[in-house]
Design a protein around this motif. Structure first.
Motif, PDB file in Angstrom:
ATOM      1  N   THR A 140      20.375  15.993 -32.952  1.00  0.00           N
ATOM      2  CA  THR A 140      20.732  14.877 -31.860  1.00  0.00           C
ATOM      3  C   THR A 140      19.850  14.958 -30.790  1.00  0.00           C
ATOM      4  N   GLY A 141      19.779  15.502 -29.994  1.00  0.00           N
ATOM      5  CA  GLY A 141      18.565  15.538 -28.766  1.00  0.00           C
ATOM      6  C   GLY A 141      18.670  14.385 -27.915  1.00  0.00           C
ATOM      7  N   VAL A 144      18.914  10.308 -29.117  1.00  0.00           N
ATOM      8  CA  VAL A 144      20.022   9.449 -29.626  1.00  0.00           C
ATOM      9  C   VAL A 144      20.838   8.709 -28.497  1.00  0.00           C
ATOM     10  N   GLU A 145      20.511   9.139 -27.311  1.00  0.00           N
ATOM     11  CA  GLU A 145      21.149   8.211 -26.163  1.00  0.00           C
ATOM     12  C   GLU A 145      20.210   7.031 -25.734  1.00  0.00           C
ATOM     13  N   SER A 146      19.314   6.794 -26.150  1.00  0.00           N
ATOM     14  CA  SER A 146      18.340   5.756 -26.081  1.00  0.00           C
ATOM     15  C   SER A 146      18.875   4.333 -26.421  1.00  0.00           C
ATOM     16  N   VAL A 157      25.349  -0.828 -26.605  1.00  0.00           N
ATOM     17  CA  VAL A 157      24.933   0.226 -25.779  1.00  0.00           C
ATOM     18  C   VAL A 157      26.101   1.413 -25.981  1.00  0.00           C
ATOM     19  N   ARG A 158      27.363   0.906 -26.167  1.00  0.00           N
ATOM     20  CA  ARG A 158      28.413   1.885 -26.056  1.00  0.00           C
ATOM     21  C   ARG A 158      28.554   2.804 -27.287  1.00  0.00           C
ATOM     22  N   ASP A 159      27.930   2.216 -28.452  1.00  0.00           N
ATOM     23  CA  ASP A 159      28.183   2.883 -29.732  1.00  0.00           C
ATOM     24  C   ASP A 159      27.201   4.366 -29.703  1.00  0.00           C
ATOM     25  N   TYR A 160      27.378   5.028 -30.922  1.00  0.00           N
ATOM     26  CA  TYR A 160      26.729   6.243 -30.905  1.00  0.00           C
ATOM     27  C   TYR A 160      25.943   6.424 -31.979  1.00  0.00           C
ATOM     28  N   ILE A 161      24.795   6.981 -31.631  1.00  0.00           N
ATOM     29  CA  ILE A 161      23.810   7.731 -32.770  1.00  0.00           C
ATOM     30  C   ILE A 161      24.228   9.136 -32.842  1.00  0.00           C
TER      31      ILE A 161
END
Length: 198
Positions: A140-141, A144-146, A157-161
């Motif tokens: 991850t790192g 993945v929040e970008s 924006v609310r979804d997840y990588i």
């Protein structure tokens, strides 16, 4: 002694481990599809299908690395050296697969269950690839929040990588894992109220 199919399945799970640097060959389409089929058997409350996968082929790795480095601009005080490291990350394996979680508002399925569903799907995916002779690492790192990266992948924006999975083959002899003691991880529930009543 010949191992039964049940023993082989358990041995595959017990020996799963991450490998950081991977080389060719990567799985072909048939092998990858088999792993995706295994992934999509993960528990999925109300069949919301929150998990989506995106393949980054060998030819697209540098382009994807450029997107990753651009996405780091979303964060303050980022070391330029870290940006360059992120740009080079996709070159660590011949094939990458992104695991995404697209959240749905549902009265009976909280978001955390949908996130867990993707986690279960990724584990199935890793185990299937390992059973076919491939090695992986799930990363991850901060990137993945970008929101830039999320937008590029068609996410809100609310979804997840939920992970970047690096896939390939290793010629490194992997040490046989033996650290599977359940000691300290298992307990038997006691109803303290009932015990006090006695």
């Amino acid at each position: 002694m010949t191992l039964s199919s049940v023993d082989l399945i358990h041995e595959n799970m017990l020996q799963r481990q991450s490998v950081g640097l991977l080389a060719d060959p990567a799985p072909n389409k048939q092998q990858l599809d088999r792993a995706f089929q295994a992934a999509l058997t993960a528990p999925d409350h109300h069949r919301l299908k929150p998990t989506r996968f995106v393949i980054v082929s060998e030819e697209k790795r540098q382009e994807f690395g450029h997107l990753l480095s651009q996405s780091m601009a979303d964060f303050e005080d980022i070391d330029p050296a870290q940006v360059e490291r992120v740009r080079a990350h996709p070159l660590r394996a011949p094939l990458l697969v992104l695991a995404l979680t697209e959240l749905t508002d549902h009265p009976k399925v909280p978001h955390y269950e949908q996130i867990l569903s993707t986690g279960a799907a990724v584990q199935n995916f890793l185990l299937s690839l390992q059973s076919q002779g491939f090695s992986t690492i799930w990363r991850t790192g901060a990137v993945v929040e970008s929101n830039t990266l999320k937008k590029a992948l068609g996410l809100q924006v609310r979804d997840y990588i939920s992970g970047i999975i690096y896939i390939g083959t290793t010629d490194k002899a992997l040490q046989h894992r033996t650290d599977h003691s359940v000691e300290g991880h298992i307990s038997i529930w006691q109803n303290d109220t009932d015990l006090e009543a006695k």
